[in-house]
Structures are given as structure tokens and as C-alpha cells.
Design an enzyme around this catalytic site. Structure first.
Site, PDB file in Angstrom:
ATOM      1  N   GLN A 270      -4.752  -1.337   9.559  1.00 48.37           N
ATOM      2  CA  GLN A 270      -4.596  -2.654   8.943  1.00 48.37           C
ATOM      3  C   GLN A 270      -5.188  -3.733   9.848  1.00 48.37           C
ATOM      4  O   GLN A 270      -4.938  -3.758  11.049  1.00 48.37           O
ATOM      5  CB  GLN A 270      -3.100  -2.929   8.667  1.00 48.37           C
ATOM      6  CG  GLN A 270      -2.819  -4.229   7.948  1.00 48.37           C
ATOM      7  CD  GLN A 270      -3.404  -4.289   6.539  1.00 48.37           C
ATOM      8  OE1 GLN A 270      -3.514  -3.283   5.855  1.00 48.37           O
ATOM      9  NE2 GLN A 270      -3.797  -5.470   6.107  1.00 48.37           N
TER      10      GLN A 270
ATOM     11  N   ASP B 201     -11.149   2.715   3.944  1.00 52.55           N
ATOM     12  CA  ASP B 201     -11.534   1.305   3.778  1.00 52.55           C
ATOM     13  C   ASP B 201     -13.037   1.173   3.561  1.00 52.55           C
ATOM     14  O   ASP B 201     -13.505   0.111   3.130  1.00 52.55           O
ATOM     15  CB  ASP B 201     -11.153   0.499   5.027  1.00 52.55           C
ATOM     16  CG  ASP B 201      -9.808  -0.203   4.893  1.00 52.55           C
ATOM     17  OD1 ASP B 201      -9.508  -0.678   3.781  1.00 52.55           O
ATOM     18  OD2 ASP B 201      -9.085  -0.274   5.892  1.00 52.55           O
TER      19      ASP B 201
ATOM     20  N   LYS C  75       0.834  -1.202   0.000  1.00 57.03           N
ATOM     21  CA  LYS C  75       0.000   0.000   0.000  1.00 57.03           C
ATOM     22  C   LYS C  75       0.870   1.254   0.000  1.00 57.03           C
ATOM     23  O   LYS C  75       0.594   2.225  -0.716  1.00 57.03           O
ATOM     24  CB  LYS C  75      -0.938  -0.011   1.220  1.00 57.03           C
ATOM     25  CG  LYS C  75      -2.023  -1.090   1.119  1.00 57.03           C
ATOM     26  CD  LYS C  75      -2.784  -1.317   2.430  1.00 57.03           C
ATOM     27  CE  LYS C  75      -3.778  -2.472   2.269  1.00 57.03           C
ATOM     28  NZ  LYS C  75      -4.541  -2.785   3.491  1.00 57.03           N
TER      29      LYS C  75
END
Ligand code: GUN
Length: 301
Positions: free
Chosen positions: A97, A120, A53
Site C-alpha cells: 500500500q 498493482d 481491499k
């Protein structure tokens, strides 16, 4: 001929679009978008994902700031960091995460995120906006799958779609997006009766269960579009002998290297039947990261 839905090529297109958007903002005198990445603990897969990422941020001109915390971090400290990032005007997007180490409550952390920075798309406000069909930050993997279908001229309208898996991250939002695109959608899961029969009705079959090779070639309707979201590492040779029966090269790699990546679908079997299919690796995995970059730019705008 089966159409291979090349995730890598589509991810490249998505990243190029984001990079152009970032460059345009900078040309107009704005600062680049900024993504804060929070990584707690030492989960090796999470470290690999975060590295990817951060690399995509660099490629697209997005600034990334990593916050690495030890696995023993108390819930209160993690929540304090999220609150700080929420109010930091230099931060546009926040990614925590997952999974978090045992003892930390991920739901509480995700609910604390500023929905406008929730790249997200996991916050209940963004989930609610998706449910209502309104614009918001949407989960990266299903958004990218929809974008992949569109790029190949595959229109879900009027089709029967079956989504295997009911996770908040993929299954549920994927079903909502297909429904929004006018498919007739069934969500199937571990308690569904006659999974093979149900899958054989699907014009679009999305597998997101995290079980290597679960979907056999005989489960696929001839000509169907198969989207394989699973990324599983197979090390067990006995399991490999079953799921790679039609893929001697993959089985040989497993035996030689002690492990191999495999989707939720038995690719070699399914590709003989499907009209279009995503490979693993090289399918959906890279798209998720590209979706995250697109969401970060969107959050910044
Ligand atoms: N872990 C596995 N997939 C994801 C994802 O899409 N987002 C986050 N934050 N963590 C993950």
C-alpha cells in the site's frame, strides 16, 4: 440526458465475475487465490483503503493475508518481507500500500516485486508489457476505467482523449490504454498551457490530478465523456464556496459536517454539459478495488 457512469454498479458486476472465477477454480480442486497486503505505518487513508481491499477479498473468495509493519520499519526489513512473499508458493499477489512512510524508498520496493505477483501493475516489466500492448498485470484504476467505458458501449476509437495527470499509477497507463483503444491522446499536467482550451477539445476527459474541483463545467466539451479519478476531501469552506457554487447541497454538507468528498471535476457543473460522467463518490473509487481482485485472480491463473 447525461449518462451517469455508475461505478458502484460496475464494481458489483466486476466482483461477481471474479467471485465466479474463484468458485470455478475451487470447484476444479484448486486452492483459492491469495493476496498478501503489506501496510506500513499509520496513514489513516491507507488503513481505510486496505480495509476495503480485504473486504473485497472476502466477498470474492480470495484469501488475504495482511502484513502490518510499524512506520519505523527499516528499508531492509521491508525488502526482506517482499522477497519472502515473492518466493512463497501460497501467495499469488502482493500489494504494497502506498504511500510508504517518509524514509522508505517505494520505487526500490516495487522494483523488487516478482512481476508475476505485481497485482498493482507498477513493476517496470508490467509497465513495459503495457507499453508494448502485450498482456500482463495492468494498473487497476485505468483498467477499470476502460472496463467501465466498454460496459457502457463507449468506444474510444477515433476520439480525442485528454488525460489530466501524468502519474505512474493512473495518468500514464490510462493514456497508453486509450491509445491502445485507438484514441488520439494528449497527456496534460501542471505545466500545460491553456488547460481549459485543451480540455474543451476532449471527447473523453480523464481527470487524475488530485486537485478538488479543478475542472470547471466550462472546460467540458458538450456531450463529452468525463471520467473523474480524483477523490479529495474538502474541509475549507472558502474553497467549497467556489467549487460547489452550482451544488448547494454539497456545500451545505461541507458546512454541516466539516468536510466532504470531491473529485477533480466540479460534478454539478460538468454534469450539465457532459454526455456521460462518473460521480464522486460512487464512481471510479470502487472500481479500483474491483480491478485489484480481477488482477489477483489473473495472477493466480
Ligand atoms: N495508494 C493509493 N492508490 C493505490 C493503489 O492503487 N495501489 C497501492 N498499492 N497503493 C495505493
Amino acid at each position: 440526458m447525461t449518462l451517469i457512469l455508475d461505478g458502484k454498479a460496475h464494481a458489483e458486476r466486476m466482483l461477481a465475475e471474479v467471485a465466479a472465477g474463484v468458485a470455478d477454480r475451487i470447484a476444479r480442486g484448486h486452492r483459492p487465490p491469495c493476496l498478501a497486503v503489506v501496510l506500513v505505518g499509520e496513514d489513516p487513508a491507507s488503513h481505510v483503503y486496505v480495509r476495503g481491499k480485504v473486504a473485497d477479498c472476502a466477498r470474492t473468495g480470495i484469501r488475504s493475508v495482511e502484513h502490518r509493519l510499524p512506520a519505523e520499519t527499516p528499508q531492509a526489513d521491508l525488502e526482506a518481507l517482499v522477497r519472502t512473499l515473492n518466493t512463497d508458493p501460497a501467495v499469488d499477489g502482493i500489494l504494497v500500500q502506498l504511500p510508504l512512510p517518509a524514509g522508505l524508498d517505494a520505487k526500490r520496493v516495487l522494483h523488487l516485486l516478482d512481476p508475476a505477483k505485481d497485482v498493482d501493475g507498477f513493476h517496470p516489466v508490467n509497465q513495459g508489457l503495457l507499453l508494448e500492448g502485450l498482456p500482463g498485470l495492468r494498473p487497476c484504476t485505468p483498467s477499470a476505467c476502460m472496463s467501465l467505458l466498454k460496459a457502457h458501449g463507449i468506444d474510444p476509437k477515433g476520439t480525442r482523449a485528454v488525460v489530466l495527470g501524468r502519474s505512474e499509477i493512473v495518468g500514464k497507463p490510462m493514456a497508453l490504454m486509450l491509445l491502445e483503444a485507438h484514441a488520439t491522446v494528449t497527456i496534460a499536467h501542471s505545466r500545460t498551457r491553456d488547460l481549459p482550451g485543451l480540455c474543451r477539445e476532449a471527447d473523453i476527459l480523464v481527470a487524475a490530478v488530485g486537485r478538488p474541483g479543478m475542472v470547471e463545467g466550462s472546460w467540458v466539451k458538450p456531450g463529452a465523456v468525463v471520467i473523474d479519478v480524483g477523490i479529495n476531501r474538502v474541509e475549507d469552506v472558502a474553497l467549497g464556496e467556489r467549487i460547489f457554487a452550482a451544488d448547494p447541497a454539497r456545500l451545505a454538507t461541507l458546512k454541516a459536517k466539516g468536510g466532504v468528498l470531491c473529485g477533480d471535476v466540479r460534478y454539478a457543473e460538468a454534469a450539465l454539459v457532459a454526455g456521460a460522467i462518473t460521480p464522486v463518490p460512487g464512481g471510479v473509487g470502487l472500481l479500483t478495488r474491483a480491478g485489484l481482485m480481477a488482477n489477483t485472480l489473473q495472477a493466480c491463473r
